[in-house]
Motif scaffolding. Structure first.
Motif, mmCIF file in Angstrom:
data_model
loop_
_atom_site.group_PDB
_atom_site.id
_atom_site.type_symbol
_atom_site.label_atom_id
_atom_site.label_comp_id
_atom_site.label_asym_id
_atom_site.label_seq_id
_atom_site.Cartn_x
_atom_site.Cartn_y
_atom_site.Cartn_z
ATOM 1 N N THR A 1 -1.527 5.690 -8.626
ATOM 2 C CA THR A 1 -0.942 7.033 -9.312
ATOM 3 C C THR A 1 -0.197 6.981 -10.443
ATOM 4 O O THR A 1 -0.412 7.397 -11.675
ATOM 5 C CB THR A 1 0.301 7.666 -8.267
ATOM 6 O OG1 THR A 1 -0.330 7.887 -7.028
ATOM 7 C CG2 THR A 1 0.640 8.919 -8.810
ATOM 8 N N SER B 1 0.923 -1.244 -0.087
ATOM 9 C CA SER B 1 0.030 -0.083 -0.134
ATOM 10 C C SER B 1 0.841 1.234 0.097
ATOM 11 O O SER B 1 1.869 1.391 0.432
ATOM 12 C CB SER B 1 -0.856 0.049 1.289
ATOM 13 O OG SER B 1 -1.954 0.687 1.173
ATOM 14 N N LYS C 1 0.929 2.845 -6.797
ATOM 15 C CA LYS C 1 0.422 1.823 -7.906
ATOM 16 C C LYS C 1 -0.819 2.662 -8.774
ATOM 17 O O LYS C 1 -0.825 2.762 -9.861
ATOM 18 C CB LYS C 1 -0.046 0.411 -7.642
ATOM 19 C CG LYS C 1 1.010 -0.254 -6.819
ATOM 20 C CD LYS C 1 0.597 -1.508 -6.350
ATOM 21 C CE LYS C 1 -0.564 -1.313 -5.341
ATOM 22 N NZ LYS C 1 -0.008 -0.820 -4.025
ATOM 23 N N HIS D 1 -4.647 -6.526 -4.870
ATOM 24 C CA HIS D 1 -3.939 -6.758 -3.630
ATOM 25 C C HIS D 1 -4.279 -8.568 -3.470
ATOM 26 O O HIS D 1 -3.989 -9.084 -2.814
ATOM 27 C CB HIS D 1 -4.542 -6.327 -2.598
ATOM 28 C CG HIS D 1 -3.840 -4.790 -2.256
ATOM 29 N ND1 HIS D 1 -2.594 -4.687 -2.026
ATOM 30 C CD2 HIS D 1 -4.439 -3.861 -2.728
ATOM 31 C CE1 HIS D 1 -2.576 -3.310 -2.049
ATOM 32 N NE2 HIS D 1 -3.408 -2.791 -2.274
HETATM 33 N N1 LIG Z 1 -0.962 14.273 -6.806
HETATM 34 C C1 LIG Z 1 -0.593 13.785 -5.491
HETATM 35 N N2 LIG Z 1 -0.547 14.844 -4.576
HETATM 36 C C2 LIG Z 1 -0.504 14.471 -3.398
HETATM 37 N N3 LIG Z 1 -0.534 13.254 -2.800
HETATM 38 C C3 LIG Z 1 -0.248 12.091 -3.792
HETATM 39 C C4 LIG Z 1 -0.665 12.460 -5.230
HETATM 40 N N4 LIG Z 1 -0.736 11.232 -5.671
HETATM 41 C C5 LIG Z 1 -0.370 10.376 -4.953
HETATM 42 N N5 LIG Z 1 -0.416 10.972 -3.536
HETATM 43 C C6 LIG Z 1 0.093 10.022 -2.507
HETATM 44 O O1 LIG Z 1 0.772 9.075 -2.900
HETATM 45 C C7 LIG Z 1 0.853 7.888 -2.144
HETATM 46 C C8 LIG Z 1 0.655 6.534 -2.895
HETATM 47 O O2 LIG Z 1 -0.909 6.707 -3.668
HETATM 48 P P1 LIG Z 1 -1.532 5.710 -4.358
HETATM 49 O O3 LIG Z 1 -2.707 5.321 -4.053
HETATM 50 O O4 LIG Z 1 -0.904 5.683 -5.758
HETATM 51 O O5 LIG Z 1 -0.548 4.039 -3.690
HETATM 52 P P2 LIG Z 1 -1.045 2.604 -4.016
HETATM 53 O O6 LIG Z 1 0.217 1.875 -4.318
HETATM 54 O O7 LIG Z 1 -1.913 2.489 -5.166
HETATM 55 O O8 LIG Z 1 -1.625 2.456 -2.660
HETATM 56 P P3 LIG Z 1 -2.975 1.374 -2.451
HETATM 57 O O9 LIG Z 1 -2.531 -0.117 -2.575
HETATM 58 O O10 LIG Z 1 -3.051 1.284 -0.661
HETATM 59 O O11 LIG Z 1 -4.103 1.722 -3.206
HETATM 60 C C9 LIG Z 1 -0.397 8.091 -1.465
HETATM 61 O O12 LIG Z 1 -0.244 8.597 -0.005
HETATM 62 C C10 LIG Z 1 -1.205 9.204 -2.098
HETATM 63 O O13 LIG Z 1 -2.103 10.135 -0.982
#
Ligand SMILES: Nc1ncnc2c1ncn2[C@@H]1O[C@H](COP(=O)(O)OP(=O)(O)OP(=O)(O)O)[C@@H](O)[C@H]1O
Length: 248
Positions: A48, A42, A46, A196
């Motif tokens: 993003t 997490s 991913k 996941h």
């Molecule tokens: N444009 C942005 N501005 C501020 N924070 C951001 C931005 N883009 C992503 N984040 C932060 O980056 C982090 C990663 O987010 P992301 O949802 O992409 O991860 P993930 O690997 O998909 O997580 P999960 O498996 O929990 O869904 C988070 O803390 C999110 O709030």
């Protein structure tokens, strides 16, 4: 050979876990018909990354090429017709179920493929729903599947699937997996699954992208990833996931 999508040294600057960036140096390619599982703990970025690939978010560095043409030379709308992001939170447009199904053809001025819409509604367990029913009255799981059908009717070349079965019951989840596997085989569409659910990753993908330590740590065949992950981070991730927990 020219790739469907080429990703070169992407960087996203968001302060994360003491690092000044969320990820950096992310490079890879996606070819027609390829199925990729994008895995990682997490907060690794991913979602993003998927949103950047759909031009819904911007990278701070690096380039994206679709059919060898840089993203800056594409109209975002044209790009998103070929690269379609499907999120976990399905958004219904105002109006009926049919209005939602017809959206794509209205937006792109193409013929509405009603027989295909019916077939997909059937395959995804939505045959009982009246098309004149208000879409806002559907359950969360029904909205999720309807949103997926909307995306399929667009016939994109690459689907970016962001935990799309996380809130579905097992039966609906399997229906979605079957429809997407068949779609990839028959239509040649490529898919990137953020999930996941490791069983889903194993069954649905031929290749794994593993994100950790702020980059794409592994990019290899699915079976190799699960049997012989090369990084300590991936081994830890798999051990924790098998134990039913999330490494942080
Ligand atoms: N444009 C942005 N501005 C501020 N924070 C951001 C931005 N883009 C992503 N984040 C932060 O980056 C982090 C990663 O987010 P992301 O949802 O992409 O991860 P993930 O690997 O998909 O997580 P999960 O498996 O929990 O869904 C988070 O803390 C999110 O709030």
């Amino acid at each position: 050979m020219s790739h469907l999508l080429k990703i070169e040294r992407l960087k996203k600057v968001v302060e994360q876990g003491g690092r000044p960036y969320l990820f950096a140096g992310v490079s890879s390619t996606v070819d027609e018909r390829e199925t990729i599982a994008l895995l990682g703990a997490s907060g690794q970025g991913k979602s993003t990354l998927l949103r950047i690939l759909a031009l819904l978010d911007r990278q701070d560095e690096g380039t994206l090429l679709l059919h060898s043409k840089p993203s800056g030379q594409w109209q975002p709308r044209e790009w998103r017709m070929k690269v379609c992001y499907v999120s976990q939170q399905a958004v219904m447009l105002p109006g009926s179920v049919e209005d939602n199904l017809r959206t794509v053809s209205v937006l792109h001025r193409t013929a509405f493929d009603k027989p295909l819409a019916r077939r997909l509604m059937d395959s995804l367990g939505l045959a009982h729903i009246h098309w004149n029913k208000s879409a806002s009255g559907l359950s969360g799981g029904e909205k999720q599947r309807l949103a997926l059908i909307r995306s399929l009717l667009l016939r994109p070349e690459l689907f970016l699937l962001d935990e799309i079965t996380a809130s579905l019951d097992v039966h609906s989840k399997h229906a979605v997996e079957e429809v997407l596997s068949a779609w990839s085989r028959n239509e040649g569409a490529a898919m990137i699954w953020v999930t996941h659910d490791l069983e889903q990753a194993r069954n649905q993908s031929g290749r794994v992208w593993f994100m950790g330590e702020g980059t794409l740590l592994e990019d290899c065949e699915t079976e190799r990833f699960f049997k012989h992950p090369s990084s300590i981070e991936a081994r830890t991730f798999l051990q924790w996931s098998e134990a039913g927990e999330q490494p942080v």
